[in-house]
Design a protein around this motif. Structure first.
Motif, PDB file in Angstrom:
ATOM      1  N   LYS A  26    -128.902 108.431  26.301  1.00  0.00           N
ATOM      2  CA  LYS A  26    -127.786 107.565  25.935  1.00  0.00           C
ATOM      3  C   LYS A  26    -126.509 108.302  25.580  1.00  0.00           C
ATOM      4  O   LYS A  26    -125.432 107.740  25.640  1.00  0.00           O
ATOM      5  CB  LYS A  26    -128.185 106.691  24.739  1.00  0.00           C
ATOM      6  CG  LYS A  26    -128.984 105.484  25.144  1.00  0.00           C
ATOM      7  CD  LYS A  26    -130.443 105.713  24.924  1.00  0.00           C
ATOM      8  CE  LYS A  26    -131.266 104.539  25.383  1.00  0.00           C
ATOM      9  NZ  LYS A  26    -132.689 104.848  25.322  1.00  0.00           N
ATOM     10  N   GLN A  32    -119.355 104.008  27.798  1.00  0.00           N
ATOM     11  CA  GLN A  32    -118.675 102.998  28.602  1.00  0.00           C
ATOM     12  C   GLN A  32    -119.218 102.929  30.023  1.00  0.00           C
ATOM     13  O   GLN A  32    -119.175 101.884  30.649  1.00  0.00           O
ATOM     14  CB  GLN A  32    -117.189 103.318  28.657  1.00  0.00           C
ATOM     15  CG  GLN A  32    -116.413 102.692  27.529  1.00  0.00           C
ATOM     16  CD  GLN A  32    -114.944 102.878  27.745  1.00  0.00           C
ATOM     17  OE1 GLN A  32    -114.509 103.875  28.289  1.00  0.00           O
ATOM     18  NE2 GLN A  32    -114.170 101.925  27.318  1.00  0.00           N
ATOM     19  N   LYS A 127    -118.726  85.048  32.264  1.00  0.00           N
ATOM     20  CA  LYS A 127    -119.581  85.855  31.387  1.00  0.00           C
ATOM     21  C   LYS A 127    -119.025  87.254  31.204  1.00  0.00           C
ATOM     22  O   LYS A 127    -119.587  88.056  30.474  1.00  0.00           O
ATOM     23  CB  LYS A 127    -120.989  85.957  31.983  1.00  0.00           C
ATOM     24  CG  LYS A 127    -121.756  84.667  31.925  1.00  0.00           C
ATOM     25  CD  LYS A 127    -122.503  84.534  30.624  1.00  0.00           C
ATOM     26  CE  LYS A 127    -123.296  83.254  30.625  1.00  0.00           C
ATOM     27  NZ  LYS A 127    -123.909  82.976  29.347  1.00  0.00           N
TER      28      LYS A 127
ATOM     29  N   ILE B 177    -121.151  89.227  25.778  1.00  0.00           N
ATOM     30  CA  ILE B 177    -120.005  88.324  25.665  1.00  0.00           C
ATOM     31  C   ILE B 177    -120.503  86.895  25.752  1.00  0.00           C
ATOM     32  O   ILE B 177    -121.028  86.466  26.767  1.00  0.00           O
ATOM     33  CB  ILE B 177    -118.987  88.607  26.775  1.00  0.00           C
ATOM     34  CG1 ILE B 177    -118.368  89.971  26.550  1.00  0.00           C
ATOM     35  CG2 ILE B 177    -117.923  87.527  26.794  1.00  0.00           C
ATOM     36  CD1 ILE B 177    -117.463  90.400  27.650  1.00  0.00           C
ATOM     37  N   ASP B 203    -115.331  95.725  24.593  1.00  0.00           N
ATOM     38  CA  ASP B 203    -116.045  96.731  25.382  1.00  0.00           C
ATOM     39  C   ASP B 203    -115.370  98.092  25.319  1.00  0.00           C
ATOM     40  O   ASP B 203    -116.010  99.120  25.243  1.00  0.00           O
ATOM     41  CB  ASP B 203    -116.101  96.279  26.851  1.00  0.00           C
ATOM     42  CG  ASP B 203    -117.481  95.795  27.214  1.00  0.00           C
ATOM     43  OD1 ASP B 203    -118.426  96.274  26.569  1.00  0.00           O
ATOM     44  OD2 ASP B 203    -117.609  94.970  28.118  1.00  0.00           O
ATOM     45  N   LYS B 204    -114.044  98.065  25.367  1.00  0.00           N
ATOM     46  CA  LYS B 204    -113.305  99.322  25.451  1.00  0.00           C
ATOM     47  C   LYS B 204    -113.441 100.126  24.166  1.00  0.00           C
ATOM     48  O   LYS B 204    -113.647 101.322  24.193  1.00  0.00           O
ATOM     49  CB  LYS B 204    -111.828  99.017  25.700  1.00  0.00           C
ATOM     50  CG  LYS B 204    -111.426  99.309  27.122  1.00  0.00           C
ATOM     51  CD  LYS B 204    -109.923  99.292  27.211  1.00  0.00           C
ATOM     52  CE  LYS B 204    -109.512  99.273  28.677  1.00  0.00           C
ATOM     53  NZ  LYS B 204    -108.209  98.685  28.845  1.00  0.00           N
ATOM     54  N   GLN B 206    -115.690  99.545  21.839  1.00  0.00           N
ATOM     55  CA  GLN B 206    -117.066  99.504  21.379  1.00  0.00           C
ATOM     56  C   GLN B 206    -117.134  99.009  19.944  1.00  0.00           C
ATOM     57  O   GLN B 206    -117.781  99.629  19.093  1.00  0.00           O
ATOM     58  CB  GLN B 206    -117.713 100.879  21.455  1.00  0.00           C
ATOM     59  CG  GLN B 206    -117.390 101.588  22.733  1.00  0.00           C
ATOM     60  CD  GLN B 206    -118.610 101.832  23.560  1.00  0.00           C
ATOM     61  OE1 GLN B 206    -119.695 102.016  23.053  1.00  0.00           O
ATOM     62  NE2 GLN B 206    -118.455 101.813  24.847  1.00  0.00           N
ATOM     63  N   ASN B 264    -127.170 101.177  16.717  1.00  0.00           N
ATOM     64  CA  ASN B 264    -126.838 101.591  18.072  1.00  0.00           C
ATOM     65  C   ASN B 264    -127.468 100.610  19.055  1.00  0.00           C
ATOM     66  O   ASN B 264    -128.679 100.444  19.102  1.00  0.00           O
ATOM     67  CB  ASN B 264    -127.390 103.006  18.302  1.00  0.00           C
ATOM     68  CG  ASN B 264    -126.964 103.554  19.626  1.00  0.00           C
ATOM     69  OD1 ASN B 264    -126.577 102.807  20.527  1.00  0.00           O
ATOM     70  ND2 ASN B 264    -127.017 104.854  19.753  1.00  0.00           N
ATOM     71  N   TYR B 266    -127.613 100.846  22.193  1.00  0.00           N
ATOM     72  CA  TYR B 266    -128.142 101.452  23.412  1.00  0.00           C
ATOM     73  C   TYR B 266    -129.501 102.075  23.188  1.00  0.00           C
ATOM     74  O   TYR B 266    -130.253 102.273  24.107  1.00  0.00           O
ATOM     75  CB  TYR B 266    -127.160 102.496  23.931  1.00  0.00           C
ATOM     76  CG  TYR B 266    -125.886 101.840  24.352  1.00  0.00           C
ATOM     77  CD1 TYR B 266    -125.762 101.333  25.633  1.00  0.00           C
ATOM     78  CD2 TYR B 266    -124.854 101.665  23.456  1.00  0.00           C
ATOM     79  CE1 TYR B 266    -124.612 100.683  26.008  1.00  0.00           C
ATOM     80  CE2 TYR B 266    -123.703 101.016  23.826  1.00  0.00           C
ATOM     81  CZ  TYR B 266    -123.590 100.533  25.106  1.00  0.00           C
ATOM     82  OH  TYR B 266    -122.462  99.865  25.477  1.00  0.00           O
TER      83      TYR B 266
END
Lengths: 170, 287
Positions: A26, A32, A127, B177, B203-204, B206, B264, B266
């Protein structure tokens, strides 16, 4: 036993995608970047090209449905795309000789097509808010990279197996 | 023209496009429950995934261990320094807990929004296409899991149960989202807490978006954001993250904060599904 080989392989590819995402290291790259494994699609294309078109399409429908139900919970998206791609691939392959390089190249093309298609649907149903530039650099390119590496390692053994199996059946 | 419509393949294609649109429409409908056929498919594949998952996790775990060994010395040093702090904190927590219990006994108030029953679960799969951030866990309705329950890791909140089938369930991560995904939360400030809603994810950056904060509220960086328990499903006091930056929101009437998630998203292997004790008690009473 031999008849079960292809379904078993399909299940392995199906599960491997989820495992890959889970075990993917990860922190090596920026979070990103999204690496989407499309191993199942590669498998379907190889089945279509090296076994038979019908089998490719049937596996496409079944595993597309499974993919929708189990992973994404939006029914229909992959169930529609997988068999259609298998069908088109079979059509296109009539123009080419079934060299491994051609198959791999075709796989990459169809992976991009699938990514664009899913991106379009996600945009349509609201979405995602990802812009095209973001999609291109953070999703499409990393995805192609990962799948190219996968093809580099597994395409030859996969082809050999499928061709051998097909010959035995005949 | 008739030739065009007689083409069998074209008709098949058109019919399947209609079918596709209908199916997407059906699945986007706000469903409380999955159909039994979907549940059956999910549970069956869940079992297969579980079989594959264990050995794979073992192998991956081995490599992670090797990585960990390298950092052991440094971590050990840090931990030793922290240990003394910890002892003091522990003593303080104990006295506070006891005091709290006594006070509650005085007030005759037994239940609190904070209490919850933990249900431990293992992650057995993750959505590979990652448009919707979802993970699949190996506990379902049979183990008492219901839709919308909070899901946490030891470091903080990661999401909520999207759908529960009999033996598996899917968890929608906070990074997904979804406009319906709102969590009532509050910031632990120096002078009282400030309430607001966690709505969406950037998203950008985080970071989670913590919106609807009153304009005059004083929020600083590094302050903790916790669930408030007022939304009706989540218990109170689950850590969400810490404030990264505060900005005025788009209309300028309220403020918005970027919240860096504590957990986290992920790297999730083991999760805890949280069942609020108050709800469990009420259920028992109605039965």
């Amino acid at each position: 036993m031999r008849k079960l080989f292809l379904p078993f392989l399909a299940v392995v590819f199906f599960v491997s995608e989820s495992l890959f995402v889970e075990l993917w290291p990860k922190h090596i790259w920026d979070e990103q970047y999204v690496f989407v494994p499309r191993f199942l699609l590669i498998f379907l294309l190889f089945v279509t090209i090296y076994v038979t078109r019908t089998q490719g399409i049937v596996y496409g429908v079944i595993f597309g449905l499974l993919y929708d139900v189990v992973y994404t919970e939006i029914l229909g998206v992959y169930m529609f795309a997988f068999p259609l791609i298998a069908y088109v691939a079979a059509k296109v392959m009539k123009w080419f000789h079934t060299y491994l390089v051609v198959t791999c190249f075709l796989s990459m093309v169809f992976i991009s097509v699938l990514e664009f298609y899913v991106y379009g649907i996600q945009l349509l149903i609201g979405k995602t808010t990802m812009s095209f530039e973001q999609f291109y650099s953070y999703r499409l390119l990393p995805t192609l990279l990962v799948n190219a590496l996968f093809l580099l390692v597994f395409s030859y053994p996969l082809k050999q197996r499928l061709v051998k199996m097909h010959e035995r059946e005949e | 023209m008739p030739q065009f419509f007689l083409n069998k393949r074209l008709i098949l294609l058109l019919v399947s496009i209609i079918f596709l649109v209908a199916l997407i429409g059906f699945s986007l409908k706000d469903r409380k429950e999955l159909t039994w056929s979907e549940q059956f498919v999910k549970d069956t594949t869940g079992f297969v995934q579980f079989l594959f998952h264990q050995p794979a996790q073992l192998v991956a775990g081995f490599f992670e261990n090797v990585q960990d060994m390298k950092n052991t010395y440094k971590e050990n040093k840090l931990l030793k320094a922290r240990l003394e702090e910890y002892v003091m904190l522990e003593a303080e927590v104990q006295t506070l807990k006891k005091e709290n219990e006594e006070l509650r006994a005085v007030l005759d108030k037994k239940e609190s929004l904070r209490d919850f029953i933990p249900i431990e679960a293992t992650v057995i799969g993750r959505n590979p296409d990652r448009w919707q951030e979802m993970v699949i866990i190996n506990k379902g309705e049979q183990q008492g899991i219901k839709k919308d329950m909070a899901v946490i890791t030891p470091s903080g909140l990661i999401g909520k149960i999207q759908h529960a089938s009999q033996f598996t369930s899917t968890v929608q991560l906070l990074s997904a989202i979804d406009r319906q995904n709102r969590i009532s939360a509050y910031v632990q400030g120096k002078d009282g807490s400030v309430f607001g809603l966690i709505e969406g994810y950037d998203d950008k950056r985080q970071a989670l978006l913590f919106k609807q904060i009153p304009f005059d509220a004083k929020i600083e960086k590094k302050q903790l954001v916790l669930t408030s328990g007022l939304g009706g499903i989540f218990p109170k006091g689950l850590p969400i993250g810490e404030v990264e930056e505060v900005v005025p929101d788009e209309y300028g009437l309220t403020k918005m904060a970027y919240v860096k998630p504590a957990a986290n998203f992920y790297d999730v292997d083991e999760v805890i599904v949280v069942k609020r004790k108050i709800d469990a008690v009420q259920e028992g009473e109605t039965k």
